[in-house]
Design a protein around this motif. Sequence first.
Motif, PDB file in Angstrom:
ATOM      1  N   ALA A 283       0.820  -1.206   0.000  1.00  0.00           N
ATOM      2  CA  ALA A 283       0.000   0.000   0.000  1.00  0.00           C
ATOM      3  C   ALA A 283       0.858   1.262   0.000  1.00  0.00           C
ATOM      4  O   ALA A 283       0.470   2.283  -0.582  1.00  0.00           O
ATOM      5  N   CYS A 284       2.023   1.198   0.646  1.00  0.00           N
ATOM      6  CA  CYS A 284       2.941   2.346   0.627  1.00  0.00           C
ATOM      7  C   CYS A 284       3.406   2.629  -0.798  1.00  0.00           C
ATOM      8  O   CYS A 284       3.441   3.793  -1.235  1.00  0.00           O
ATOM      9  N   TRP A 285       3.758   1.589  -1.540  1.00  0.00           N
ATOM     10  CA  TRP A 285       4.157   1.764  -2.938  1.00  0.00           C
ATOM     11  C   TRP A 285       2.994   2.270  -3.784  1.00  0.00           C
ATOM     12  O   TRP A 285       3.154   3.143  -4.638  1.00  0.00           O
ATOM     13  N   MET A 286       1.830   1.699  -3.531  1.00  0.00           N
ATOM     14  CA  MET A 286       0.652   2.123  -4.295  1.00  0.00           C
ATOM     15  C   MET A 286       0.390   3.609  -4.095  1.00  0.00           C
ATOM     16  O   MET A 286       0.197   4.364  -5.055  1.00  0.00           O
ATOM     17  N   LEU A 287       0.402   4.054  -2.843  1.00  0.00           N
ATOM     18  CA  LEU A 287       0.132   5.457  -2.555  1.00  0.00           C
ATOM     19  C   LEU A 287       1.195   6.378  -3.150  1.00  0.00           C
ATOM     20  O   LEU A 287       0.876   7.437  -3.694  1.00  0.00           O
ATOM     21  N   ALA A 288       2.451   5.971  -3.040  1.00  0.00           N
ATOM     22  CA  ALA A 288       3.518   6.793  -3.605  1.00  0.00           C
ATOM     23  C   ALA A 288       3.338   6.949  -5.115  1.00  0.00           C
ATOM     24  O   ALA A 288       3.505   8.046  -5.668  1.00  0.00           O
ATOM     25  N   SER A 289       2.967   5.863  -5.799  1.00  0.00           N
ATOM     26  CA  SER A 289       2.756   5.950  -7.248  1.00  0.00           C
ATOM     27  C   SER A 289       1.532   6.808  -7.562  1.00  0.00           C
ATOM     28  O   SER A 289       1.525   7.573  -8.530  1.00  0.00           O
ATOM     29  N   TRP A 290       0.495   6.706  -6.750  1.00  0.00           N
ATOM     30  CA  TRP A 290      -0.716   7.500  -6.946  1.00  0.00           C
ATOM     31  C   TRP A 290      -0.425   8.995  -6.795  1.00  0.00           C
ATOM     32  O   TRP A 290      -0.792   9.807  -7.646  1.00  0.00           O
ATOM     33  N   PHE A 291       0.236   9.373  -5.716  1.00  0.00           N
ATOM     34  CA  PHE A 291       0.572  10.779  -5.498  1.00  0.00           C
ATOM     35  C   PHE A 291       1.506  11.293  -6.602  1.00  0.00           C
ATOM     36  O   PHE A 291       1.351  12.416  -7.081  1.00  0.00           O
ATOM     37  N   HIS A 292       2.465  10.467  -7.003  1.00  0.00           N
ATOM     38  CA  HIS A 292       3.441  10.899  -7.998  1.00  0.00           C
ATOM     39  C   HIS A 292       2.768  11.226  -9.332  1.00  0.00           C
ATOM     40  O   HIS A 292       3.027  12.290  -9.925  1.00  0.00           O
ATOM     41  N   PHE A 293       1.904  10.350  -9.801  1.00  0.00           N
ATOM     42  CA  PHE A 293       1.352  10.533 -11.144  1.00  0.00           C
ATOM     43  C   PHE A 293       0.118  11.436 -11.174  1.00  0.00           C
ATOM     44  O   PHE A 293      -0.193  11.996 -12.232  1.00  0.00           O
ATOM     45  N   THR A 294      -0.583  11.589 -10.054  1.00  0.00           N
ATOM     46  CA  THR A 294      -1.699  12.536 -10.042  1.00  0.00           C
ATOM     47  C   THR A 294      -1.211  13.964  -9.807  1.00  0.00           C
ATOM     48  O   THR A 294      -1.905  14.920 -10.162  1.00  0.00           O
ATOM     49  N   GLU A 295      -0.064  14.091  -9.168  1.00  0.00           N
ATOM     50  CA  GLU A 295       0.521  15.406  -8.861  1.00  0.00           C
ATOM     51  C   GLU A 295      -0.435  16.261  -8.027  1.00  0.00           C
ATOM     52  O   GLU A 295      -0.523  17.475  -8.193  1.00  0.00           O
ATOM     53  N   ARG A 296      -1.144  15.607  -7.109  1.00  0.00           N
ATOM     54  CA  ARG A 296      -2.094  16.295  -6.237  1.00  0.00           C
ATOM     55  C   ARG A 296      -1.902  15.815  -4.802  1.00  0.00           C
ATOM     56  O   ARG A 296      -1.238  14.808  -4.545  1.00  0.00           O
ATOM     57  N   ASN A 297      -2.506  16.547  -3.893  1.00  0.00           N
ATOM     58  CA  ASN A 297      -2.420  16.218  -2.472  1.00  0.00           C
ATOM     59  C   ASN A 297      -3.760  15.651  -2.019  1.00  0.00           C
ATOM     60  O   ASN A 297      -4.782  16.337  -2.091  1.00  0.00           O
ATOM     61  N   TRP A 298      -3.745  14.415  -1.564  1.00  0.00           N
ATOM     62  CA  TRP A 298      -4.977  13.703  -1.264  1.00  0.00           C
ATOM     63  C   TRP A 298      -5.125  13.436   0.232  1.00  0.00           C
ATOM     64  O   TRP A 298      -4.139  13.206   0.931  1.00  0.00           O
ATOM     65  N   ARG A 299      -6.355  13.432   0.686  1.00  0.00           N
ATOM     66  CA  ARG A 299      -6.653  12.943   2.029  1.00  0.00           C
ATOM     67  C   ARG A 299      -6.710  11.408   1.954  1.00  0.00           C
ATOM     68  O   ARG A 299      -7.364  10.859   1.065  1.00  0.00           O
ATOM     69  N   VAL A 300      -6.041  10.752   2.882  1.00  0.00           N
ATOM     70  CA  VAL A 300      -5.950   9.291   2.857  1.00  0.00           C
ATOM     71  C   VAL A 300      -6.509   8.725   4.158  1.00  0.00           C
ATOM     72  O   VAL A 300      -6.187   9.199   5.251  1.00  0.00           O
ATOM     73  N   VAL A 301      -7.353   7.700   4.024  1.00  0.00           N
ATOM     74  CA  VAL A 301      -7.933   7.014   5.175  1.00  0.00           C
ATOM     75  C   VAL A 301      -7.503   5.547   5.109  1.00  0.00           C
ATOM     76  O   VAL A 301      -7.792   4.859   4.116  1.00  0.00           O
ATOM     77  N   ILE A 302      -6.802   5.093   6.130  1.00  0.00           N
ATOM     78  CA  ILE A 302      -6.330   3.708   6.197  1.00  0.00           C
ATOM     79  C   ILE A 302      -7.244   2.922   7.122  1.00  0.00           C
ATOM     80  O   ILE A 302      -7.360   3.228   8.321  1.00  0.00           O
ATOM     81  N   HIS A 303      -7.893   1.895   6.598  1.00  0.00           N
ATOM     82  CA  HIS A 303      -8.749   1.017   7.392  1.00  0.00           C
ATOM     83  C   HIS A 303      -7.976  -0.248   7.741  1.00  0.00           C
ATOM     84  O   HIS A 303      -7.487  -0.966   6.859  1.00  0.00           O
ATOM     85  N   ASP A 304      -7.865  -0.521   9.014  1.00  0.00           N
ATOM     86  CA  ASP A 304      -7.201  -1.727   9.515  1.00  0.00           C
ATOM     87  C   ASP A 304      -8.127  -2.927   9.294  1.00  0.00           C
ATOM     88  O   ASP A 304      -9.283  -2.923   9.730  1.00  0.00           O
ATOM     89  N   ASP A 305      -7.612  -3.952   8.605  1.00  0.00           N
ATOM     90  CA  ASP A 305      -8.443  -5.138   8.370  1.00  0.00           C
ATOM     91  C   ASP A 305      -8.484  -6.078   9.574  1.00  0.00           C
ATOM     92  O   ASP A 305      -9.051  -7.164   9.506  1.00  0.00           O
ATOM     93  N   GLY A 306      -7.886  -5.639  10.678  1.00  0.00           N
ATOM     94  CA  GLY A 306      -7.837  -6.452  11.888  1.00  0.00           C
ATOM     95  C   GLY A 306      -6.467  -7.031  12.167  1.00  0.00           C
ATOM     96  O   GLY A 306      -6.231  -7.586  13.244  1.00  0.00           O
ATOM     97  N   ARG A 307      -5.539  -6.865  11.194  1.00  0.00           N
ATOM     98  CA  ARG A 307      -4.209  -7.446  11.353  1.00  0.00           C
ATOM     99  C   ARG A 307      -3.095  -6.451  11.037  1.00  0.00           C
ATOM    100  O   ARG A 307      -1.962  -6.845  10.773  1.00  0.00           O
TER     101      ARG A 307
END
Length: 297
Positions: A60-84
């Motif tokens: 997810a860290c890689w996914m988010l970094a790629s998302w921020f890089h290519f959108t060139e925008r600042n996003w609000r991010v909500v991380i939901h714990d799946d229990g683990r």
Amino acid sequence: MRPGRILYEFNRDVKRGFAAAYHDRFVSQRILNWRNPHADKPHEEIPIHILTGSDDWLLACWMLASWFHFTERNWRVVIHDDGRLPPEARPAFVKMISGVRGVSAVEADRAVLDALTPYQACREYRMAHPLARKIFDMPLLARSDRFIILDSDLLFFRKPEAILRWCADGAGQCWFNKDVREAMPISRTQVREKLGIDVWHRVNSGLCLIDRPAIKFDLCERALTETNLREKHIWLVEQTLFAICASAVGRGGLLPEEYEISKARNAGKSAVARHYVGAVRHRFYAEGIARLKKVLL
């Protein structure tokens, strides 16, 4: 490390290949040094919601970094714990992207299970499988009428123009990845006969653009009680509920082929993003990280 674990990892590395093993062991952790390059820009109104846990939070860290890089925008991010989700994950996300909102499993259970009290079948399903947090928790806990769901095993390679257009003028619409094949555990005929809905083909919920009013818990309750949706393949129930709810509204559909799900060795040349589903998960490391480390690290 115990001998059994050593043998397991050796066999896994042989199966997935040298490139995947190398990038997993020696490159993947380096993403924790990445920082949001757009932190000084105003936040986008539409938030990003992610469900993750011990097995995939680093992806997810890689996914988010790629998302921020290519959108060139600042996003609000909500991380939901799946229990683990391990204790080191949340501070790591916060260091990378300041202002990340974390939703613990305990916090979500308290709020969501109470809200689902009138919907017994939904409540039972929510208690039975972590993926149910996507269809119930995210709409309930989102602070916006529209939100984006991104799975941890996604990577972006180009600017996601279709998604950004939806952010600008897609009110009332829901959009999804197109799966490699139909993955509903029930037939479209049963959905039509029982619920009166012509459900969209090949909906995959790895990448979702969601209009919250489309997610109706009473319709989810009917789907869980009036069809045999819960009888097999419980891991497919959540995305089937997304498909049913969105199809009932009938606005939106499937993202272009460039938002790729495939079992091919490499992503297509025109791929904007790729969802590395289970059969090709090793390619997240061997292809995805190998390709993105040049621009992200």
